[in-house]
Design a protein around this motif. Structure first.
Motif, PDB file in Angstrom:
ATOM      1  N   ASP A  24      17.682  87.403 -52.735  1.00 47.79           N
ATOM      2  CA  ASP A  24      18.109  87.878 -51.419  1.00 47.79           C
ATOM      3  C   ASP A  24      18.971  89.107 -51.667  1.00 47.79           C
ATOM      4  O   ASP A  24      20.160  88.992 -51.979  1.00 47.79           O
ATOM      5  CB  ASP A  24      18.881  86.773 -50.702  1.00 47.79           C
ATOM      6  N   LEU A  25      18.379  90.273 -51.534  1.00 44.68           N
ATOM      7  CA  LEU A  25      18.973  91.514 -52.026  1.00 44.68           C
ATOM      8  C   LEU A  25      19.839  92.188 -50.965  1.00 44.68           C
ATOM      9  O   LEU A  25      19.398  92.417 -49.841  1.00 44.68           O
ATOM     10  CB  LEU A  25      17.859  92.449 -52.492  1.00 44.68           C
ATOM     11  N   HIS A  26      21.064  92.532 -51.357  1.00 47.71           N
ATOM     12  CA  HIS A  26      21.967  93.350 -50.547  1.00 47.71           C
ATOM     13  C   HIS A  26      22.174  94.657 -51.317  1.00 47.71           C
ATOM     14  O   HIS A  26      22.743  94.652 -52.404  1.00 47.71           O
ATOM     15  CB  HIS A  26      23.297  92.635 -50.318  1.00 47.71           C
ATOM     16  N   TYR A  27      21.707  95.750 -50.733  1.00 51.61           N
ATOM     17  CA  TYR A  27      21.663  97.027 -51.433  1.00 51.61           C
ATOM     18  C   TYR A  27      22.824  97.898 -50.979  1.00 51.61           C
ATOM     19  O   TYR A  27      22.929  98.271 -49.809  1.00 51.61           O
ATOM     20  CB  TYR A  27      20.325  97.711 -51.139  1.00 51.61           C
ATOM     21  N   ALA A  28      23.723  98.230 -51.902  1.00 51.77           N
ATOM     22  CA  ALA A  28      24.937  98.973 -51.558  1.00 51.77           C
ATOM     23  C   ALA A  28      25.229 100.019 -52.633  1.00 51.77           C
ATOM     24  O   ALA A  28      26.183  99.874 -53.413  1.00 51.77           O
ATOM     25  CB  ALA A  28      26.109  98.012 -51.412  1.00 51.77           C
ATOM     26  N   PRO A  29      24.444 101.104 -52.697  1.00 46.32           N
ATOM     27  CA  PRO A  29      24.592 102.076 -53.776  1.00 46.32           C
ATOM     28  C   PRO A  29      25.656 103.149 -53.538  1.00 46.32           C
ATOM     29  O   PRO A  29      25.837 104.025 -54.385  1.00 46.32           O
ATOM     30  CB  PRO A  29      23.204 102.708 -53.849  1.00 46.32           C
ATOM     31  N   THR A  30      26.343 103.109 -52.391  1.00 45.73           N
ATOM     32  CA  THR A  30      27.412 104.071 -52.117  1.00 45.73           C
ATOM     33  C   THR A  30      28.745 103.351 -52.009  1.00 45.73           C
ATOM     34  O   THR A  30      28.790 102.132 -51.799  1.00 45.73           O
ATOM     35  CB  THR A  30      27.150 104.846 -50.818  1.00 45.73           C
ATOM     36  N   ARG A  31      29.825 104.105 -52.120  1.00 46.79           N
ATOM     37  CA  ARG A  31      31.155 103.505 -52.044  1.00 46.79           C
ATOM     38  C   ARG A  31      31.379 102.801 -50.707  1.00 46.79           C
ATOM     39  O   ARG A  31      31.918 101.698 -50.657  1.00 46.79           O
ATOM     40  CB  ARG A  31      32.211 104.600 -52.246  1.00 46.79           C
ATOM     41  N   GLU A  32      30.938 103.447 -49.633  1.00 45.71           N
ATOM     42  CA  GLU A  32      31.142 102.863 -48.308  1.00 45.71           C
ATOM     43  C   GLU A  32      30.309 101.598 -48.133  1.00 45.71           C
ATOM     44  O   GLU A  32      30.815 100.569 -47.653  1.00 45.71           O
ATOM     45  CB  GLU A  32      30.784 103.873 -47.224  1.00 45.71           C
ATOM     46  N   ALA A  33      29.032 101.667 -48.528  1.00 42.90           N
ATOM     47  CA  ALA A  33      28.168 100.496 -48.403  1.00 42.90           C
ATOM     48  C   ALA A  33      28.655  99.355 -49.290  1.00 42.90           C
ATOM     49  O   ALA A  33      28.556  98.174 -48.918  1.00 42.90           O
ATOM     50  CB  ALA A  33      26.731 100.870 -48.763  1.00 42.90           C
ATOM     51  N   ARG A  34      29.184  99.700 -50.427  1.00 51.90           N
ATOM     52  CA  ARG A  34      29.701  98.694 -51.362  1.00 51.90           C
ATOM     53  C   ARG A  34      30.851  97.916 -50.746  1.00 51.90           C
ATOM     54  O   ARG A  34      30.857  96.678 -50.765  1.00 51.90           O
ATOM     55  CB  ARG A  34      30.135  99.403 -52.645  1.00 51.90           C
ATOM     56  N   ALA A  35      31.825  98.631 -50.182  1.00 51.90           N
ATOM     57  CA  ALA A  35      32.971  97.960 -49.569  1.00 51.90           C
ATOM     58  C   ALA A  35      32.528  97.083 -48.398  1.00 51.90           C
ATOM     59  O   ALA A  35      33.011  95.952 -48.233  1.00 51.90           O
ATOM     60  CB  ALA A  35      33.989  99.001 -49.105  1.00 51.90           C
ATOM     61  N   GLU A  36      31.602  97.591 -47.601  1.00 53.81           N
ATOM     62  CA  GLU A  36      31.109  96.824 -46.453  1.00 53.81           C
ATOM     63  C   GLU A  36      30.364  95.570 -46.905  1.00 53.81           C
ATOM     64  O   GLU A  36      30.519  94.491 -46.327  1.00 53.81           O
ATOM     65  CB  GLU A  36      30.200  97.698 -45.596  1.00 53.81           C
ATOM     66  N   ALA A  37      29.552  95.699 -47.960  1.00 47.37           N
ATOM     67  CA  ALA A  37      28.777  94.556 -48.439  1.00 47.37           C
ATOM     68  C   ALA A  37      29.664  93.471 -49.022  1.00 47.37           C
ATOM     69  O   ALA A  37      29.438  92.273 -48.782  1.00 47.37           O
ATOM     70  CB  ALA A  37      27.758  95.024 -49.480  1.00 47.37           C
ATOM     71  N   VAL A  38      30.666  93.878 -49.791  1.00 48.46           N
ATOM     72  CA  VAL A  38      31.585  92.888 -50.367  1.00 48.46           C
ATOM     73  C   VAL A  38      32.334  92.159 -49.258  1.00 48.46           C
ATOM     74  O   VAL A  38      32.499  90.928 -49.284  1.00 48.46           O
ATOM     75  CB  VAL A  38      32.558  93.551 -51.354  1.00 48.46           C
ATOM     76  N   ALA A  39      32.781  92.914 -48.241  1.00 49.49           N
ATOM     77  CA  ALA A  39      33.515  92.295 -47.136  1.00 49.49           C
ATOM     78  C   ALA A  39      32.629  91.365 -46.322  1.00 49.49           C
ATOM     79  O   ALA A  39      33.039  90.264 -45.924  1.00 49.49           O
ATOM     80  CB  ALA A  39      34.098  93.382 -46.240  1.00 49.49           C
ATOM     81  N   ALA A  40      31.396  91.778 -46.078  1.00 46.13           N
ATOM     82  CA  ALA A  40      30.510  91.001 -45.197  1.00 46.13           C
ATOM     83  C   ALA A  40      29.810  89.850 -45.907  1.00 46.13           C
ATOM     84  O   ALA A  40      29.586  88.789 -45.303  1.00 46.13           O
ATOM     85  CB  ALA A  40      29.470  91.929 -44.572  1.00 46.13           C
ATOM     86  N   HIS A  41      29.454  90.044 -47.187  1.00 43.77           N
ATOM     87  CA  HIS A  41      28.612  89.061 -47.865  1.00 43.77           C
ATOM     88  C   HIS A  41      29.235  88.474 -49.125  1.00 43.77           C
ATOM     89  O   HIS A  41      28.617  87.619 -49.775  1.00 43.77           O
ATOM     90  CB  HIS A  41      27.273  89.705 -48.247  1.00 43.77           C
ATOM     91  N   GLY A  42      30.450  88.911 -49.471  1.00 41.96           N
ATOM     92  CA  GLY A  42      31.056  88.506 -50.728  1.00 41.96           C
ATOM     93  C   GLY A  42      31.126  87.007 -50.948  1.00 41.96           C
ATOM     94  O   GLY A  42      30.947  86.529 -52.069  1.00 41.96           O
ATOM     95  N   ALA A  43      31.343  86.246 -49.889  1.00 39.81           N
ATOM     96  CA  ALA A  43      31.521  84.800 -50.020  1.00 39.81           C
ATOM     97  C   ALA A  43      30.285  84.101 -50.562  1.00 39.81           C
ATOM     98  O   ALA A  43      30.396  83.036 -51.190  1.00 39.81           O
ATOM     99  CB  ALA A  43      31.913  84.194 -48.674  1.00 39.81           C
ATOM    100  N   ARG A  44      29.086  84.701 -50.376  1.00 43.05           N
ATOM    101  CA  ARG A  44      27.876  84.018 -50.829  1.00 43.05           C
ATOM    102  C   ARG A  44      27.104  84.778 -51.899  1.00 43.05           C
ATOM    103  O   ARG A  44      26.027  84.331 -52.316  1.00 43.05           O
ATOM    104  CB  ARG A  44      26.958  83.726 -49.639  1.00 43.05           C
ATOM    105  N   ILE A  45      27.647  85.884 -52.384  1.00 42.57           N
ATOM    106  CA  ILE A  45      26.991  86.619 -53.460  1.00 42.57           C
ATOM    107  C   ILE A  45      27.091  85.829 -54.763  1.00 42.57           C
ATOM    108  O   ILE A  45      28.180  85.438 -55.186  1.00 42.57           O
ATOM    109  CB  ILE A  45      27.614  88.015 -53.646  1.00 42.57           C
TER     110      ILE A  45
END
Length: 310
Positions: A24-45
């Motif tokens: 289940d891929l969450h793609y965050a190759p930029t600094r902004e996308a990275r911060a958003e992905a960790v905040a939104a999906h970090g609990a289940r990564i």
């Protein structure tokens, strides 16, 4: 249910499609996308794919309580918080061996380009300048090559150099067993012996500015430097001074400090060849690296040991 995977590095569509077949891929190759992905999906990564330059911080690891597997796509992993990950019991892997040939090929390409002055000769030809108006350049063959870091890449550079009848020696923290090349425990002595110096050592704090002003002066006014490892290994101001003052003859760099910003102190110099950290990238190398990641991650989530652990 597929394990949740956070990808922090740019990947082509084909690579993402292949990985998404198993995760289940969450793609965050930029600094902004990275911060958003960790905040939104970090609990289940449960897994992260990154590289040595992009890394993974201890704070991000804390924000992902389910994280159990972290992989670097290539061999380098200097900016991954490995101590923190190990303390959490997180399995660490890398892509050792997947792009060694590509990097070694590129090292030789940079060496040939800077010694033979290929970029400037290309420009001169396009401008109608013929060879009689240009100074002759030295031959590449029959010289001495010093390698800093005789890992897989360093050894492949050495084997390629043999095709040019180049004598090879190397510097490591310790001599390598089972190799015939001459070992220098003192890097300055290796530089003094060498006509060419190729940097193939890992990055990180232990090799920061390993190639400094003293090493460059030892390499000398007829010497050439090639760096395909990490920009941090070479002291950029010292290199700029050496190139502009004639302390060394030239340099070929695939990496630089402050990436992805170009090295401003070097841009005006004509005796340096620059490429944008592409030594390890080719269709073949990326395919091998992605295959290696998928294999390692699949093995981990099946309860098996990874093939290329850090």
């Amino acid at each position: 249910m597929k394990p949740s995977l956070l990808v922090l590095i740019p990947l082509g569509d084909d690579s993402r499609t292949r990985i998404a077949a198993s995760f289940d891929l969450h793609y965050a190759p930029t600094r902004e996308a990275r911060a958003e992905a960790v905040a939104a999906h970090g609990a289940r990564i449960r897994a992260v794919l990154t590289n040595g330059t992009t890394g993974l911080t201890s704070g991000e690891i804390v924000a992902m309580p389910a994280l159990e597997f972290v992989s670097a796509l290539g061999a380098g992993y200097e900016n991954i918080a490995t101590d923190h990950a190990r303390a959490r019991g997180i399995v660490l892997a890398n892509g050792a061996g997947t792009n060694d040939d590509c990097v070694a090929d590129h090292a030789m390409a940079l060496l040939l380009a800077v010694v033979r002055d290929v970029p400037q000769r290309d420009r001169a030809t396009r401008e109608g300048v013929w060879r009689d108006a240009l100074p002759m350049r030295p031959s590449v063959s029959g010289k001495r090559l010093g390698i800093i870091g005789l890992g897989n890449i360093g050894q492949k550079v050495a084997r390629r150099a043999a095709g040019f009848d180049i004598d090879v020696a190397y510097h490591n923290r310790q001599p390598r067993d089972g190799v015939a090349w001459r070992y220098f425990g003192d890097l300055r002595e290796l530089a003094r012996w060498s006509d060419y110096l190729v940097v193939a050592t890992p990055g990180g704090s232990s090799t920061h500015h390993l190639v400094d002003r003293d090493v460059l002066e030892a390499l000398g006014p007829k010497g050439f430097l090639v760096n395909v490892s990490r920009g941090s290994v070479v002291d950029t101001p010292a290199l700029a001074h050496a190139l502009s003052s004639g302390a060394i003859a030239g340099a070929g760099l695939d990496v630089c400090e402050g990436e992805p910003h170009p090295p401003q102190a070097l841009l005006h110099l004509t005796n340096v060849v620059l490429t944008p950290h592409v030594a390890g990238t080719s269709p073949e190398a990326i395919t091998a690296s992605v295959d290696n990641f998928i294999t390692n991650a699949t093995r981990h989530f099946a309860g098996e040991d990874v093939l290329t652990p850090i």
